[in-house]
Design an enzyme around this catalytic site. Structure first.
Site, PDB file in Angstrom:
ATOM      1  N   PRO A 191      13.269  -5.628 -12.620  1.00  0.00           N
ATOM      2  CA  PRO A 191      13.044  -4.713 -12.126  1.00  0.00           C
ATOM      3  C   PRO A 191      14.269  -3.885 -12.796  1.00  0.00           C
ATOM      4  CG  PRO A 191      14.868  -6.914 -11.137  1.00  0.00           C
ATOM      5  CD  PRO A 191      14.089  -7.033 -12.086  1.00  0.00           C
ATOM      6  N   GLU A 192      13.678  -1.838 -12.549  1.00  0.00           N
ATOM      7  CA  GLU A 192      13.847  -0.902 -13.205  1.00  0.00           C
ATOM      8  C   GLU A 192      14.647  -0.192 -12.584  1.00  0.00           C
ATOM      9  OE1 GLU A 192      10.909   0.795 -15.822  1.00  0.00           O
ATOM     10  OE2 GLU A 192      10.244  -0.972 -16.141  1.00  0.00           O
TER      11      GLU A 192
END
Length: 270
Positions: free
Chosen positions: A2-3
């Site tokens: 996840p960014e």
């Protein structure tokens, strides 16, 4: 992994369910995440969650007693579920709410984290972070000043959390392509005009990804279980050897800082 957009989407997804709710129980099934889960996390019990904020890729649950800091790591996710749903494999932390729902943290690789911060202090993981990319503090003048004299290649420069937070590998690839900048160009060699364009493209790419619900690649799902759709919009990331969407030339791939970097040698110049 996840960014920033995926973390922001998670924040937006859980906020309506947890803000204003009193925590009735905190269950930690596995205290060995990226760092040991501190005993202070139990201070959440009996507290009302006042807000959910994001700093870089950390989520902060605010209460009168302090802040629970959450990082999703490589494969972590947050879900809102009925409080009586039995735990599955890799469900490491539950925060049960008076509403009858719970915030559940699942993390197969256990590279994420749950930490604690008092109101009168700043946790070390937050203390040296640069500005948020969508904030007014991340602007052309700031980037020109930071890049001055730097021989660091521009891709590593914009992925440095002390320069700007949250521009992870996916969005660095995409922003540099949109700005027409070669990822191996030295940061200090770029003109003010090109840095201005890069700042604009970083903001645009990240905002579009947030709007579309984050990028689903392997592990990320939104808090409601729906996938993000920005993966359908990716122009270069993960597309080495395929035609450039602008000129048709085959896209190249190199490793920069041990991360896959895809670019077009025709459209992106040094």
């Amino acid at each position: 992994m996840p960014e920033l957009p995926e973390v922001e989407v998670s924040r937006m997804g859980i906020t309506p369910h947890v803000v204003g709710q009193t925590v009735t129980q905190v269950t930690v099934r596995n205290p060995s995440l990226r760092w040991p889960v501190p005993a202070e996390l139990q201070l959440l019990q009996g507290q009302t969650i006042r807000g959910v904020s994001r700093r870089a890729k950390y989520l902060l649950l605010e209460t009168d007693a302090g802040f629970a800091i959450i990082h999703l790591g490589m494969s972590g996710s947050l879900r809102i579920l009925p409080a009586d749903v039995p735990p599955a494999k890799h469900d490491h932390v539950d925060v049960v709410l008076a509403s009858g729902e719970m915030l559940r943290y699942n993390d197969p690789r256990r590279f994420g984290a749950w930490l604690w911060q008092e109101h009168d202090s700043e946790h070390p993981v937050l203390s040296k972070l640069g500005p948020e990319p969508l904030s007014e503090g991340f602007n052309t003048a700031y980037v020109i000043d930071k890049a001055k004299g730097k021989r660091t290649v521009i891709k590593q420069f914009i992925m440095d959390n002390q320069v700007v937070v949250g521009v992870g590998n996916i969005y660095a690839n995409e922003s540099l392509f949109s700005a027409g900048i070669h990822p191996q160009a030295p940061a200090g060699s770029l003109s003010p005009e090109r840095l201005h364009l890069l700042v604009d493209e970083i903001k645009s790419v990240l905002q579009k990804a947030i709007t579309q619900g984050g990028t689903t690649l392997k592990d990320f799902k939104q808090s409601d279980g729906k996938p993000g759709y920005f993966a359908q919009e990716l122009q270069v990331y993960g597309k080495a050897g395929k035609p450039c969407p602008r000129c048709g030339q085959l896209l190249n791939e190199v490793k920069i800082g041990q991360r896959a970097t895809v670019y077009c040698s025709e459209c992106q110049r040094l």
